[in-house]
Motif scaffolding. Sequence first.
Motif, short mmCIF file in Angstrom:
data_model
loop_
_atom_site.label_atom_id
_atom_site.label_comp_id
_atom_site.label_asym_id
_atom_site.label_seq_id
_atom_site.Cartn_x
_atom_site.Cartn_y
_atom_site.Cartn_z
N UNK A 266 0.84 -1.19 0.00
CA UNK A 266 0.00 0.00 0.00
C UNK A 266 0.88 1.25 0.00
N UNK A 267 0.24 2.35 -0.31
CA UNK A 267 0.96 3.62 -0.25
C UNK A 267 0.86 4.18 1.16
N UNK A 268 1.96 4.73 1.63
CA UNK A 268 2.04 5.19 3.01
C UNK A 268 2.68 6.57 3.06
N UNK A 269 2.29 7.36 4.05
CA UNK A 269 3.06 8.55 4.34
C UNK A 269 4.40 8.10 4.89
N UNK B 166 1.41 15.30 -0.83
CA UNK B 166 0.14 15.86 -0.40
C UNK B 166 0.47 17.20 0.26
N UNK C 97 4.40 10.62 0.15
CA UNK C 97 3.68 9.35 0.14
C UNK C 97 4.44 8.35 -0.72
#
Lengths: 360, 360, 360, 360
Positions: free
Chosen positions: B20-23, B53, B66
Amino acid sequence: MAYEKRQMQNEAHLSFNICHLLFTMIIVMKSRATTEQISSVVSRVESLGYRVHLSRGEETTIIGVIGDDRPIDREQFELLDGVEKTMPVLKPFKIASRDMHPQDTLIPLNAVQVGGPQIAIIAGPCSVESRQQIIEAAHAVKEAGATALRGGAFKPRTSPYSFQGMGEEGLQLLAEAREATGLPIVTEAMSPDQIPLVEKYADVIQLGARNMQNYALLNAAGDARKPVLLKRGMMSTIEELLMSAEYILAKGNTQIMLCERGIRTFEKYTRNTTDINAVPVLKQLTHLPVILDPSHGTGKWEYVGAVSKAGIAAGADGLIIEVHPDPTKALSDGAQSLKPEKFAQLVRDIRRVAEAVDRS
Amino acid sequence: MAYEKRQMQNEAHLSFNICHLLFTMIIVMKSRATTEQISSVVSRVESLGYRVHLSRGEETTIIGVIGDDRPIDREQFELLDGVEKTMPVLKPFKIASRDMHPQDTLIPLNAVQVGGPQIAIIAGPCSVESRQQIIEAAHAVKEAGATALRGGAFKPRTSPYSFQGMGEEGLQLLAEAREATGLPIVTEAMSPDQIPLVEKYADVIQLGARNMQNYALLNAAGDARKPVLLKRGMMSTIEELLMSAEYILAKGNTQIMLCERGIRTFEKYTRNTTDINAVPVLKQLTHLPVILDPSHGTGKWEYVGAVSKAGIAAGADGLIIEVHPDPTKALSDGAQSLKPEKFAQLVRDIRRVAEAVDRS
Amino acid sequence: MAYEKRQMQNEAHLSFNICHLLFTMIIVMKSRATTEQISSVVSRVESLGYRVHLSRGEETTIIGVIGDDRPIDREQFELLDGVEKTMPVLKPFKIASRDMHPQDTLIPLNAVQVGGPQIAIIAGPCSVESRQQIIEAAHAVKEAGATALRGGAFKPRTSPYSFQGMGEEGLQLLAEAREATGLPIVTEAMSPDQIPLVEKYADVIQLGARNMQNYALLNAAGDARKPVLLKRGMMSTIEELLMSAEYILAKGNTQIMLCERGIRTFEKYTRNTTDINAVPVLKQLTHLPVILDPSHGTGKWEYVGAVSKAGIAAGADGLIIEVHPDPTKALSDGAQSLKPEKFAQLVRDIRRVAEAVDRS
Amino acid sequence: MAYEKRQMQNEAHLSFNICHLLFTMIIVMKSRATTEQISSVVSRVESLGYRVHLSRGEETTIIGVIGDDRPIDREQFELLDGVEKTMPVLKPFKIASRDMHPQDTLIPLNAVQVGGPQIAIIAGPCSVESRQQIIEAAHAVKEAGATALRGGAFKPRTSPYSFQGMGEEGLQLLAEAREATGLPIVTEAMSPDQIPLVEKYADVIQLGARNMQNYALLNAAGDARKPVLLKRGMMSTIEELLMSAEYILAKGNTQIMLCERGIRTFEKYTRNTTDINAVPVLKQLTHLPVILDPSHGTGKWEYVGAVSKAGIAAGADGLIIEVHPDPTKALSDGAQSLKPEKFAQLVRDIRRVAEAVDRS
């Protein structure tokens, strides 16, 4: 050949043996220690080949232990019944001590004798990243007035996921940079098996802070025939630094530069705390040259200039400074690297401070 | 075979990829940052394959970066024009993290599963000094209830003049002691080339505090097929300990016990300061078992009992304790070694505390 | 009246004077010290009313300085020509030392004798914030089994913009809470002029970590007629803690509890590092009771339970724990405060550990 | 009158209010935080008068908290369900910050404007011991070129048995020394009630390292009408030093010199570790002048010269140095005091270094 000669001179000097008898340790007995306990401690000391000198107070007895300059393990005596504590008289390092070798050790780095009146400035990027980067950096630091080029081919990184260095290819690029500029090369070896490789390419073998007590590595560096730049561990005492130098010296390599690179404290604004006190302390305790690393000592390029000048004013024999053609693109330590033009200005500033303390 | 199986289970677990994409990081711009500066930072971030972002305040802009779980080097961004500071969002270790591997890793040591409800007690002398000494010590700690025998054949010593260990002969004596008592052996390797030798004789390979960031050694231990006991450096943070474990894990060896052995502070009554907080912190952050070393943590045998009990009460999975048949004659660490009879009493005391925290 | 009697007993004990002659200090002369230098040091020592005992080695002379138990300032001797170094023989604290007062000092806190077999648990919020909050907290900790109620009316805060406490109104609310629950009150005084006020309302006067070396405050607490809870400074040594207790003792107040509350180190996961070693060290050096503060020692409520149990297992006489009815709304130290129900569970857990080390 | 004017200028400057909205804090939610948890955190933030800016990642949500420049207590938010951690955006000090007051604050000390191009040298004995001693010291340091005279009348001593200072009589002798030499007086106040007394006699009120977080004392100094020399605590961060200055500034006294005097580390060769990094860090963060104390920073007179020169080279605005007519007879700090002739030489050396960094 030069290396052999320097080594010989040092060894000649070091072969002077202290054969006199010396107080090596003092044992303080508990105030209620019995005569039997005192006798038993005395017997133990004598059984190890030492002599004793007893001082009896009304309540406390103090035992002076007399021997030669062999180091003694105080711990075992602290456990004997009736012993309150022990105190060392002799320093634990010998060959590194200025007591045994009053004059400064000099280490030639091109035209500069490190440890003499001239200040050595070792500069370059944290890591060798490409031919272009290292050649560009070498020309830039040379022009600015650096004495030698630094650059890592083997990089000790906290994270296994970070860039680990270019390895032997990096060493080859460093050798090319030397060809191009004439600057001697300072680069790190991280394990005993890298020593011969680094020795082959480099002019000075750097041992990093994390490896200050890597004894296998120290022993290997002691067997090498190139000078060593030994960095203080980030939480090692000055005495431990000298003991690590002693490992190398005891193996016969007397060409060591000691490097203060900041220690770990509770302060958070800087990455480390430069121990500026260590400069005069080391100059007093040992004959080995002292180099300051303001880049790691602060961790931020904004403070490198101020701390470089402080180091020279405090009596350091040289500086090792991170310089990168484009710090924002550095694969490691960008935040503490100077741009070439800032470094050039710093060299000019350092020159003025050096003259103010009768160095050049 | 057991080793293979445990490894496989762990690896199966670890092969679960976070896609998944994560900060991963936050960049705080200076209050006077220009639109050009902001754009330039955004471009740089995007050029590295991350997405951004933007949060625009009246004065400050904040850039959330991200990406996937790849670690990012924050340093390079701190140098860009207009950047005030950066802050990490993701932890820098992955395989060691309990987030990725919620259940406890168990490491069998004879009958005990280290990391499970039963407390492991590893005991023995600092150094192997002679056949008689190590066999006697092995019988004594076995009788007292120890789980495994410790003893050093290769000794990292601050001074080159101190006893450096018996080398391979010491390993052979340890193997004899195992024959005689059935106790598994925990012993230290100090350099990559010693790993195969230690692996041959020992049941657990110990990596010492001074070598916690000896990356060549960590990599070699990662290739070994025996469990590793990794000691925290006396100057290392908990995060750095986990990053060093990550080196071993990343090489595929998932059988690691972490050992808190005291850190260096300004306090002088004790040799080190046992970081008791590290026990619950590590149990929360990682799935690896946690062992406490009260002998090095205090440096004085008088305090070993109290700190052992504290360690168990705090949730440690085991203890590693120095025990010597005659501490006053120990060639190293005598001051912090227990006599066998005191150790036997301590094991009884520990048992009571263990039960009080639902361990055994 | 109880207070007077305890004080008298202690003073009777303390009036026992050591009038014997003792070694107080050792002076090590340089190996090349001349006879004149030695004589000059001896004269100086004798001119101050001390006697000397000379130990002459072949190279080094050692001078034992003999006197009564008056502390001696070693510094002035280190500056004399020919002196290498000096070493203390006597401990610098006297009244606090277990040598002079072997039995434990007991301090009554309601039904519990702090320093005796029963564990004292002092609990409550960091700050008094309102009548409702403190009364609710008092009932909750009482029900859970606490021995005393803590709560600050004067708050030492790093920032002048943070909540500074309710002042005397807070003290009045604490008194109300005592009325309501019967729990004795422990609360902090921050300056000498607050001592009479705090003494009027509280049962125990707390001196905070930042004030451990506020000598005007220590002297004022020495004149007070209430017991004192003295917290160790976050970067103070154990010896300095005992010297600060010595200030209070020397003024005649012998009712002191010492509190270990974590020291400052390089570790960043926790706010402080609980020095668990300090518990057995203090129990050995002094007769004063030892209290552990796991809330400040860790700075995070998740770790308070583990470290509380560790403290009791290590031999602490009590705990001081932050408990708040709603930690998320606390005006200070919310992150390290337990909710009442978690505290109640912790008291049950502590009881089990206490029994396992023969306490209750 | 001069004092009033300087104060007014500073206050005029400081009355400039930041009324814009700013990011003050960032909240990182846990990767599995629910929508309810996020809403609940947002409500809490808004209920305190702040606005929020949400950044939603695929897994993590980040909440930017927007407000004015009021400091916010991050702790309470870390406890809310679903919160992973919080991170500050604003610095916690305001009036001390160079952001709000870009030009250097200047503090006149006789002819020198401390904080301007000229270096201030404050010198004299640790303690006032007698009329003869202080008058002799005053003449000696004046002749050598000192800017001001230091000397303690109230002495914070670790031991209650050490010399505690001459009290008001000492202050009178300092005033006599000023009469005799024209040197302004710098001397310490240890408690709030001593401030008016010290203010009456002295030109600069010194607040000692042990009292850096004695908030009652800071408040009293904030009400005084004399400049303050605030020493960094030996256990305090740079940020905490600035927060303590903020206490004094917030009370309206803007005439503060900050003094770096060494911090406590594990190193044992020196009494403290001079944090030389603190000099450029403070010069960057604040407009207040920075003074270095090499006497306490090292604890040994041999190293005072080297570290003094380092301090000036690093950018300090002045030095405070212990000088005693006869250090071997000093009642305190003899080991770190220079003899007058060595001090005179040092002033000459400092002058050269000062010129090399464009100071005088």
